[in-house]
Design a protein around this motif. Sequence first.
Motif, short mmCIF file in Angstrom:
data_model
loop_
_atom_site.label_atom_id
_atom_site.label_comp_id
_atom_site.label_asym_id
_atom_site.label_seq_id
_atom_site.Cartn_x
_atom_site.Cartn_y
_atom_site.Cartn_z
N UNK A 153 0.74 -1.23 -0.52
CA UNK A 153 0.09 -0.32 -0.17
C UNK A 153 0.59 1.43 0.30
N UNK A 154 0.42 2.63 -1.07
CA UNK A 154 1.37 3.62 -1.36
C UNK A 154 1.83 4.26 0.50
N UNK A 155 -0.01 3.59 1.24
CA UNK A 155 0.21 4.46 2.72
C UNK A 155 0.77 3.76 3.56
N UNK A 156 0.31 2.82 3.72
CA UNK A 156 0.75 1.74 5.05
C UNK A 156 2.16 0.97 5.24
N UNK A 157 3.08 0.66 3.41
CA UNK A 157 3.46 -0.31 3.62
C UNK A 157 3.09 -1.92 2.90
N UNK A 158 4.17 -2.54 3.21
CA UNK A 158 3.73 -4.08 2.96
C UNK A 158 2.30 -4.20 3.27
N UNK A 159 1.74 -5.10 3.19
CA UNK A 159 0.76 -6.18 3.41
C UNK A 159 0.48 -7.33 3.78
#
Length: 312
Positions: A153-159
């Motif tokens: 995610x561009x805002x939260x990082x790795x999923x």
Amino acid sequence: MIAPAEVSIVEVSPRDGLQNEAGFVETADKLALIDHLIAMGARRIEVASFVNPRRVPQMADAEHVVAGLPEGRGVRFIGLCLNERGVDRAISTLSSARPLDEAGCVLVASDSFGIINQGQRVTDGITANSAMLKKARDAGLFAQVTISAAFGCPYEGPIAPDHVVALAARMADAGAQEIALADTIGVAVPAQVQELTTRVIAAIAPIPIRLHLHDTRGLAPANAWAGYQAGCRTFDSALGGLGGCPFAPGAAGNVGTEELLYLFDKSGIATGYDLAAVLAANRWFAGIMGRPLPSRAGKAGDFVARGLPAAQ
């Protein structure tokens, strides 16, 4: 020897390829693009997105594009739907001369991107997509869903992979007839793609899986190969490597159709596309866009021995 399994390529240039373009591409040019894609060999094409035109101005003519689609060409046309209103708009085409065949729904894998992209958290997205899939299927559309930002995610990082596998299982239970994993911002590496593809296939079989890869860091062709080795047989791509997401900072274009054809054709894997026709379409659409298209294989062309230069 067992021949390698063929792959299916879903051409997304009329929608994902164009949605981030600043200058509006005229409806007639979009329809001409679709004709070129069919001539290339495309048999599934994502033609439009039923979204608010104030948010994505490039898709303001979605109904006009669908109304102009060719008939009797053996091609399945897909409309992207981000909410129930979008599904309703897709269903409304069923009364036209050439209706859509598929509704492509979208479930974002993170809360932050989901709120920016669709105004909903993941839990809300599960509920909304479950209703959307049912409505589309009840109307006779093939109902598929893409899990967006499945690798990052561009805002939260790795999923977390466990999270994505769980989302895929929820969508399978909700009636999805195909599930795509999208590397929306192009952060995945082959090991991740192979692992997640393997796990999702095991979790949702026999529902087919599809990969939607962006080439932000130049790894999309390698990621496609990793997905193929893991058992994926359907891939999205865009002519010329066009694309990007208006709501995902830093996202580059889709993996180029030219890249996928070169990768699979040279590996002895049938695609149903004609690379020469794709390269010709690339040159034509570059003229429409007023610039060369990003695809590296589109610029380099096929590999052909040139022979030694003539002696002086």
